[in-house]
Design an enzyme around this catalytic site. Structure first.
Site, PDB file in Angstrom:
ATOM      1  N   HIS A  84       0.854  -1.217   0.163  1.00  0.00           N
ATOM      2  CA  HIS A  84      -0.137  -0.009  -0.149  1.00  0.00           C
ATOM      3  C   HIS A  84       0.826   1.334  -0.024  1.00  0.00           C
ATOM      4  CE1 HIS A  84      -3.272  -2.904   1.244  1.00  0.00           C
ATOM      5  NE2 HIS A  84      -4.016  -1.990   0.602  1.00  0.00           N
ATOM      6  N   LYS A  91      -0.492   4.958   4.549  1.00  0.00           N
ATOM      7  CA  LYS A  91      -1.668   3.732   5.228  1.00  0.00           C
ATOM      8  C   LYS A  91      -0.926   3.503   6.690  1.00  0.00           C
ATOM      9  CE  LYS A  91      -3.925  -0.454   4.793  1.00  0.00           C
ATOM     10  NZ  LYS A  91      -5.257   0.258   4.870  1.00  0.00           N
TER      11      LYS A  91
END
Length: 242
Positions: A133, A137
């Site tokens: 990600h 995040k």
């Protein structure tokens, strides 16, 4: 639909745009701190008198809101503190229809279904899971990978996750399920399930190429949820025949 947005970060900004493009009305937002959105601010979910609320926020915010009465249908996509959030949502599902998914992509639901099938066919294969990600995040591993891991643990009795091998001086156990998280750049989201055996490897991969897939999934779930009776729903039962 008249939609209340819980949180107004990147995901609900996309949700607002797609909702309005689809002819829906965003009636307001609930946020922690100052409201920098073009919509009115509400303090409680039911205050907005919306048809449905869509949550892309943070566990601290949604858990606080769930301390109050909730009669509005609620779609929750918050990741982090999964057990606490789901427990509270199941309590609230006695008051309203509630939908929860750690990943709003229908493709991830299909991936999880494929994983269940593969686990029954590939029992002798080592299993590794990797998620990637963007660098903003905050939770790791992702809620989606936790969901996939839960599926694997349910089907491989006696197995256990291994999150860090940096200080390992022993070979891999067949009962291990390796879990790795990568954070960098603007990666939207990639999840890999890797089955490895002598001389062969089988992989199941889902790659999100736009964050719009998550907002579209939330809006699709919301459109169905408003017609459902009180109860707790996920991708396994929301779209069953009424």
């Amino acid at each position: 639909m008249r939609i209340l947005l819980v949180g107004y970060g990147t995901m609900n900004k996309i949700t607002a745009r797609l909702a309005e493009e689809g002819g829906h009305e965003v009636v307001g937002v609930i946020v922690n701190g100052d409201n920098h959105s073009p919509y009115p601010t509400f303090q409680n979910i039911d205050d907005a008198q919306a048809d449905v609320a869509i949550d892309f926020s943070h566990p601290a915010l949604i858990l606080r809101l769930l301390e109050n009465e909730v009669a509005t249908p609620l779609v929750v996509a918050t990741t982090g503190e999964k057990e606490a959030v789901i427990s509270k949502l199941k309590d609230k599902s006695r008051e309203a229809p509630i939908f929860f998914s750690a990943n709003m992509s229908y493709g991830v639901h299909v991936m999880n279904s494929l994983l269940k099938k593969a686990l029954g066919l590939l029992e002798e294969f080592d299993l590794e899971m990797v998620e990637r990600h963007h660098n903003k995040k905050v939770d790791a591993p992702s809620g989606t990978l936790v969901k996939l891991l839960d599926t694997a643990l349910d089907h491989r009795r006696g197995s256990y996750p291994v999150y860090d091998r940096s200080n390992t001086n022993e070979k891999r156990s067949s009962d291990e399920i390796g879990v790795s998280a990568i954070r960098g750049g603007s990666i939207v989201g990639t999840h890999d399930v890797i089955f490895a055996k002598d001389d062969e490897v089988i992989e199941i991969t889902h790659q999100a190429q736009s964050k719009e897939i998550f907002s579209n999934g939330a809006l699709k779930a919301a459109a169905e949820l408003v017609h459902r009776p009180k109860g707790f729903y996920d991708y396994n039962n929301l779209f069953e025949e009424r």
